[in-house]
Scaffold this active site. Structure first.
Site, PDB file in Angstrom:
ATOM      1  N   GLU A  19       1.184  -1.108   0.141  1.00  0.00           N
ATOM      2  CA  GLU A  19      -0.305  -0.240  -0.053  1.00  0.00           C
ATOM      3  C   GLU A  19       0.813   1.101   0.008  1.00  0.00           C
ATOM      4  O   GLU A  19       0.817   2.265  -0.526  1.00  0.00           O
ATOM      5  CB  GLU A  19      -0.817   0.164   1.812  1.00  0.00           C
ATOM      6  N   GLU A  25      -5.010  -8.899   4.067  1.00  0.00           N
ATOM      7  CA  GLU A  25      -5.898  -7.988   5.232  1.00  0.00           C
ATOM      8  C   GLU A  25      -6.837  -9.463   5.524  1.00  0.00           C
ATOM      9  O   GLU A  25      -6.774  -9.463   6.746  1.00  0.00           O
ATOM     10  CB  GLU A  25      -6.633  -6.911   4.786  1.00  0.00           C
TER      11      GLU A  25
END
Length: 259
Positions: free
Chosen positions: A117, A137
């Site tokens: 990210e 995640e």
């Protein structure tokens, strides 16, 4: 400001007009903790305020770019630390995204979760050929929390972003190049040299021009086409006014290189 001391979680140096930023927890695969967030916040603030900086490279020391948040710290954090984590997530990642200079993520090894990210928050990513990327995640009962659900869709398109986020599957460097996660793949030994070359090339553009170009491109993603075109027109006029008030720019670096 963080220096080249080995004890800092983030190392910062300048190579001419290029800010060289290194995540420096190699024994933990550059998993970010509070110390890294604090250091990165200081470094990004310094880059933002330093008019001599015209481009930035973000890289990782050791065998990985970053494996995201350090679960040993964040996963067991009491509520005051969780609140501080949320504050720094807003500040640090927003600051990285909004830097007024071109930013390059030079990724290698594991580039996972928040590490991927971070790379997606940069304007451009290049990868070493040993890079392995994923957003795991959802498999841990969470969703990406460092802007990944937004940046992945903007970089990859809806279908590929959902695939990346929902499945948590691994992607190697060549597949990352194919889907557009990275702009190019180079041998591990060439990664730093290539990143510096690109950053120096970007750094030949005046800082005001880079800032306005980034604002036009990133800002236009959130606008209908007509409003995006109007944003471009306003920024073009603003830059033209700045250049006219400054007078003719000196010519450097060859024919038509007004920088």
């Amino acid at each position: 400001m963080m220096s080249s001391s080995g004890s800092s979680a983030v190392l910062y140096s300048k190579r001419g007009p290029v800010a060289w930023v290194t995540l420096n927890r190699p024994d933990q695969f550059n998993a970010y903790n509070m110390a890294m967030r604090d250091d990165l916040f200081q470094v990004l603030a310094a880059i933002h305020d330093d008019r001599e900086v015209r481009a930035m490279v973000l890289r990782g020391a050791g065998p990985a770019f970053s494996t995201g948040g350090d679960l040993a710290e964040f996963g067991m954090a009491p509520s005051p630390i969780v609140a501080r984590w949320a504050r720094f997530r807003r500040d640090v990642w927003g600051m990285l995204r909004a830097l007024p200079v071109p930013t390059i993520a030079a990724v290698h090894g594991f580039t996972v979760g928040g590490g991927l990210e971070m790379a997606l928050l940069c304007d451009l990513a290049i990868a070493a050929d040993d890079t392995r990327l994923c957003l795991p995640e959802t498999g841990a009962g969470m969703i990406p929390g460092v802007a990944g659900t937004q940046t992945a869709a903007r970089r990859l398109g809806l279908g590929r972003a959902l695939d990346l986020c929902l499945t948590g599957r691994w992607i190697d460097a060549q597949n990352a190049l194919f889907v557009g996660l990275v702009a190019e793949v180079v041998p591990v030994a060439d990664l730093d040299r290539r990143a510096l070359w690109l950053a120096r090339a970007f750094g030949r553009v005046a800082r005001e021009r880079s800032a306005m170009l980034k604002l036009a491109v990133w800002g236009g993603l959130d606008l209908p086409l007509r409003q995006g075109l109007e944003l471009e027109r306003r920024l073009w006029k603003r830059l033209a006014l700045i250049e006219n008030n400054r007078g003719p720019a000196p010519v450097r670096g060859g024919k038509n290189a007004n920088i």
